[in-house]
Each structure stands twice: as C-alpha cells, then as structure tokens.
Design an enzyme around this catalytic site. Structure first.
Site, PDB file in Angstrom:
ATOM      1  N   GLU A 104     -16.173  13.063 -22.103  1.00  0.00           N
ATOM      2  CA  GLU A 104     -16.535  14.611 -21.918  1.00  0.00           C
ATOM      3  C   GLU A 104     -17.584  15.009 -22.902  1.00  0.00           C
ATOM      4  OE1 GLU A 104     -13.336  17.218 -21.355  1.00  0.00           O
ATOM      5  OE2 GLU A 104     -12.544  16.106 -19.608  1.00  0.00           O
ATOM      6  N   CYS A 117     -22.135  19.050 -28.014  1.00  0.00           N
ATOM      7  CA  CYS A 117     -21.062  18.676 -28.597  1.00  0.00           C
ATOM      8  C   CYS A 117     -20.504  17.237 -28.021  1.00  0.00           C
ATOM      9  CB  CYS A 117     -19.975  19.712 -28.277  1.00  0.00           C
ATOM     10  SG  CYS A 117     -18.299  19.453 -28.810  1.00  0.00           S
ATOM     11  N   CYS A 124      -6.775  11.309 -28.462  1.00  0.00           N
ATOM     12  CA  CYS A 124      -6.960  11.380 -30.191  1.00  0.00           C
ATOM     13  C   CYS A 124      -5.705  11.004 -30.708  1.00  0.00           C
ATOM     14  CB  CYS A 124      -7.224  12.964 -30.806  1.00  0.00           C
ATOM     15  SG  CYS A 124      -7.527  12.913 -32.470  1.00  0.00           S
ATOM     16  N   CYS A 128      -2.830  16.989 -33.311  1.00  0.00           N
ATOM     17  CA  CYS A 128      -2.727  18.284 -33.815  1.00  0.00           C
ATOM     18  C   CYS A 128      -1.883  19.289 -32.959  1.00  0.00           C
ATOM     19  CB  CYS A 128      -3.859  18.948 -34.244  1.00  0.00           C
ATOM     20  SG  CYS A 128      -4.889  17.969 -35.657  1.00  0.00           S
ATOM     21  N   CYS A 131      -3.816  21.396 -30.164  1.00  0.00           N
ATOM     22  CA  CYS A 131      -5.130  20.735 -29.660  1.00  0.00           C
ATOM     23  C   CYS A 131      -4.740  20.289 -28.381  1.00  0.00           C
ATOM     24  CB  CYS A 131      -5.799  19.996 -30.771  1.00  0.00           C
ATOM     25  SG  CYS A 131      -7.240  19.223 -29.961  1.00  0.00           S
ATOM     26  N   CYS A 352     -13.339  24.526 -27.976  1.00  0.00           N
ATOM     27  CA  CYS A 352     -13.038  23.684 -28.923  1.00  0.00           C
ATOM     28  C   CYS A 352     -11.476  23.382 -28.449  1.00  0.00           C
ATOM     29  CB  CYS A 352     -12.832  24.686 -30.280  1.00  0.00           C
ATOM     30  SG  CYS A 352     -14.442  24.580 -30.950  1.00  0.00           S
TER      31      CYS A 352
HETATM   32  N1  SAH Z   1     -10.962  15.824 -34.876  1.00  0.00           N
HETATM   33  C1  SAH Z   1     -12.127  16.597 -35.380  1.00  0.00           C
HETATM   34  C2  SAH Z   1     -12.696  17.189 -34.223  1.00  0.00           C
HETATM   35  C3  SAH Z   1     -11.906  18.180 -33.316  1.00  0.00           C
HETATM   36  S1  SAH Z   1     -12.648  19.404 -32.277  1.00  0.00           S
HETATM   37  C4  SAH Z   1     -11.443  17.668 -36.270  1.00  0.00           C
HETATM   38  O1  SAH Z   1     -10.042  17.816 -36.317  1.00  0.00           O
HETATM   39  O2  SAH Z   1     -12.134  18.450 -36.755  1.00  0.00           O
HETATM   40  C5  SAH Z   1     -13.290  20.551 -33.262  1.00  0.00           C
HETATM   41  C6  SAH Z   1     -12.519  21.633 -33.945  1.00  0.00           C
HETATM   42  O3  SAH Z   1     -11.679  22.337 -32.944  1.00  0.00           O
HETATM   43  C7  SAH Z   1     -11.501  21.353 -35.076  1.00  0.00           C
HETATM   44  O4  SAH Z   1     -11.490  21.949 -35.913  1.00  0.00           O
HETATM   45  C8  SAH Z   1     -10.214  21.453 -34.156  1.00  0.00           C
HETATM   46  O5  SAH Z   1      -9.074  21.564 -35.258  1.00  0.00           O
HETATM   47  C9  SAH Z   1     -10.298  22.771 -33.504  1.00  0.00           C
HETATM   48  N2  SAH Z   1      -9.393  22.911 -32.345  1.00  0.00           N
HETATM   49  C10 SAH Z   1      -8.595  21.983 -31.715  1.00  0.00           C
HETATM   50  N3  SAH Z   1      -8.026  22.554 -30.790  1.00  0.00           N
HETATM   51  C11 SAH Z   1      -8.081  23.892 -30.802  1.00  0.00           C
HETATM   52  C12 SAH Z   1      -7.893  25.052 -29.890  1.00  0.00           C
HETATM   53  N4  SAH Z   1      -6.977  24.962 -28.919  1.00  0.00           N
HETATM   54  N5  SAH Z   1      -8.439  26.289 -30.135  1.00  0.00           N
HETATM   55  C13 SAH Z   1      -9.345  26.234 -31.295  1.00  0.00           C
HETATM   56  N6  SAH Z   1      -9.818  25.507 -31.942  1.00  0.00           N
HETATM   57  C14 SAH Z   1      -9.252  24.090 -31.552  1.00  0.00           C
END
Ligand code: SAH
Length: 361
Positions: A104, A117, A124, A128, A131, A352
């Site tokens: 995606e 993006c 992943c 987290c 996420c 995000c």
């Molecule tokens: N693995 C990388 C890229 C992830 S996506 C990282 O952790 O940085 C980019 C950002 O979106 C990261 O800061 C991630 O923590 C955040 N993110 C993940 N889930 C989210 C959500 N549900 N709402 C808002 N931000 C989120």
C-alpha cells in the site's frame, strides 16, 4: 544481489534481473557481468528514473547490441497496480500487487506540496498497540523494486496523466519498520537521492522509525535523510505498554542515538522530528506534556503531535481537540517547538497507522 564476473557465454541460463532492484553501483556491476561498458549504467538509470521508460526499444541513445542484451538478461517491472481509493480530502491510497501480496502506498496533496508515503514491509513485526498495521503481524520485507516501484508507479502516473500534483516529498511512514529492512531501504534511498535516480533532495525524504538503536547508529554517516522518531510517550512505563520495542531500546537510548545522528546530518537542519500520537487518557495529560518537555530539553527537536487514527477493535480513543491544543501550548511554553498533524485520508484508511491491506473498509 551479487554479480560474478565470469564469462556469460559459458552460462546457459541466467535469471533475468529486475533493473528496479539496482542502484548505480549495482547497475555498473550488472553491465560488466553482461560484458558491456559500466558507464552505460548512467544512461540506463536516466531512462528509468528521469523518463520513466520501461521499454528498452525506446532507449534511443543505446546501441542495438546492448538493447538486445538488456532484453535478454533484464526487465523493468514495478509492482502492478491493483486498486485505488480516493478520500474526500484528495488523499489517494493505492494497492500494488507483488508476489501475490499487496503493497500500500498513499499520496497526500497539500497546498504547496504533495507527499508520497511509502511502505517498507508488508505488515510489521513491532506490534505497537495503537497501530493497525501492527495488528496484521509481519508478512515480508519488501525488495528494492517493491519499495522504489511504489514511487516509480506514482510519478509515472503523474507524468502520463497529469492527474495528480507533482511529488515534492517522500516519507517512509507506510507499512512496516524501515530500519528492519535495512539493506533494501538503504539501496532504495540511494536510488531516490542519486542524481541519475529520482534525484530527490535529502531535505525532502523522511524515514520514520520506532527507534531501533543499533540501526539508527548504522545509518549514521551512511546516508543522510530526515529522521523522525516515533516516541509517543513521555516515560518508559507508558512507552513499554504502547511499544514493546521499548523494552529493548528505551527512550533514553533512542534519543541518544537520534541526537548522534543529528550531529552528522545536514538533511535535518539541526532538528530531529519527534512523533507523538495523542491517545486519550494514556499519554496526553498535562503531566505528560511537562515530562516530555524535560526529556527533550537537551535535544534539538520539533514535536509532531498526531491525533490517533482509529481502527476496528482498538481499545484506544483519540485525545480531545482541546487536550491536544493544551498539550501543545505547554510544550511551546517550555520552548519545545511543536505542530499538530492534520491527519489525512482517514475515511479510506490511509492515515498514519491505518494501512492494513483492507480495501473493503
Ligand atoms: N514503523 C515506523 C513507521 C510507522 S508509520 C515507525 O514506527 O515510525 C508512521 C507513524 O504513524 C509512526 O509514528 C507511527 O507510530 C504512527 N502511528 C501508528 N499507528 C497510528 C495510529 N493509529 N494513529 C496515528 N498514528 C499512528
């Protein structure tokens, strides 16, 4: 990918090479391997990344003999376009097919810029808790052609149809943890930054990481791009709960490695980006804001407050708008520069942390 310089005449069949997997150095190796002059790599790279040409017969400054060899030993294949979803706010999410899996990619137009993006993995490993990508587990590391192929597809679309705004910024904030696909990400960044490649400025390319300390250290000095750290908590107790990786690399060690990266970086213009997702009653209290200001006191940074984007079956809620503003004001008062992120593409699950290979939603 390694090329051995043996005589290809002795080899009956060699696997064809996808040229989208090669940076300039590897392209030179490949040309040597097929017994051609390495400097031709410059021309081929420009055809691919400046003219978005995937048809060797149209590469007009390349000899017939080389064209035939390229046709015989290589191809230019990005992941295939499968589906598109458009948000009311102009954001577009694409799904591309590669090896039976979907990648995606999100396009976010703004007034004076347009950002792509990019995903670095499918799924992943880091899980987290807030996420949606984490909830699908880890499926695979994307190959170089699957990473830069996303950008290649999008820019080609722009060039051909003039349907979307010119891409000015790239963020590695799609699916996956980019640093855990280190070799391929570095090679992809190489192609993105090189003047025979996509030729993007290092000031326009951002890699976001959950903070894999040894790999931030490994990146330091190897490649200069903008670094964003997903901090999301003001103390280790909260971060342990939100991001299991914190038990291995805690807040202090992540900030130290980011600060060291900053010292060698021109791309970041002296400030590291700190991402902080705003979760109602989890990390958004006034005490959390004060605590965050203290831990960032000695680190030149800009904090990006991200209102949490919801997804099915999550236990979290987004902080209220007034809480986010309040949090921001405390940081400002403590001289921590900060902005509140406008989340885009929420209605199509493109914001995000919402990428989950779920085009049905
Ligand atoms: N693995 C990388 C890229 C992830 S996506 C990282 O952790 O940085 C980019 C950002 O979106 C990261 O800061 C991630 O923590 C955040 N993110 C993940 N889930 C989210 C959500 N549900 N709402 C808002 N931000 C989120």
């Amino acid at each position: 990918m390694k090329f051995k310089f043996n005589d290809i005449a002795n080899i009956k069949e060699i696997p064809k090479v996808n040229l989208l997997n090669l940076n300039l150095e590897k392209m030179r190796d490949f040309l040597k391997y097929i017994q051609e002059k390495p400097f031709r790599a410059n021309q081929i790279m420009k055809w691919i990344y400046h003219h978005f040409c995937d048809d060797f017969s149209k590469m007009s400054n390349i000899s017939k003999k080389l064209k035939n060899k390229l046709i015989k030993y290589s191809f230019i294949n990005p992941p295939k376009f499968i589906q598109e979803k458009k948000s009311f706010d102009g954001t577009i999410k694409w799904s591309f097919l590669t090896n039976k899996k979907h990648v995606e990619t999100v396009y976010i137009p703004e007034k004076n810029r347009a950002t792509v993006c990019i995903s670095s993995q499918i799924g992943c490993l880091l899980n987290c808790d807030f996420c949606y990508t984490g909830k699908m587990g880890f499926q695979k590391n994307l190959k170089v052609f699957e990473i830069i192929g996303q950008l290649w597809n999008v820019i080609k679309l722009f060039n051909e149809k003039n349907k979307i705004k010119k891409i000015t910024n790239i963020v590695f904030m799609g699916m996956g943890e980019p640093l855990l696909n280190f070799k391929n990400i570095v090679m992809a960044l190489n192609i993105i930054l090189h003047d025979h490649g996509f030729n993007f400025s290092k000031h326009k390319v951002t890699l976001s990481t959950a903070g894999i300390v040894p790999l931030i250290n490994k990146l330091n000095g190897l490649i200069d791009i903008k670094l964003a750290i997903s901090l999301h908590a003001s103390n280790n107790k909260i971060r342990n709960r939100l991001m299991p990786i914190n038990k291995k690399y805690n807040i202090q060690s992540v900030l130290e490695s980011a600060n060291n990266y900053l010292k060698n970086s021109k791309a970041n213009k002296g400030k590291i980006t700190i991402e902080y997702v705003m979760l109602d009653k989890v990390n958004d209290s006034l005490k959390n804001a004060e605590e965050l200001a203290v831990i960032l006191k000695n680190i030149p940074s800009k904090v990006n407050l991200i209102p949490w984007n919801s997804f099915p079956e999550s236990v979290y809620n987004t902080s209220t708008a007034s809480n986010i503003v309040h949090f921001s004001k405390i940081l400002t008062k403590r001289k921590i520069f900060n902005t509140i992120r406008k989340n885009r593409g929420k209605d199509i699950y493109a914001a995000c942390g919402q990428l989950n290979n779920n085009f049905k939603i």
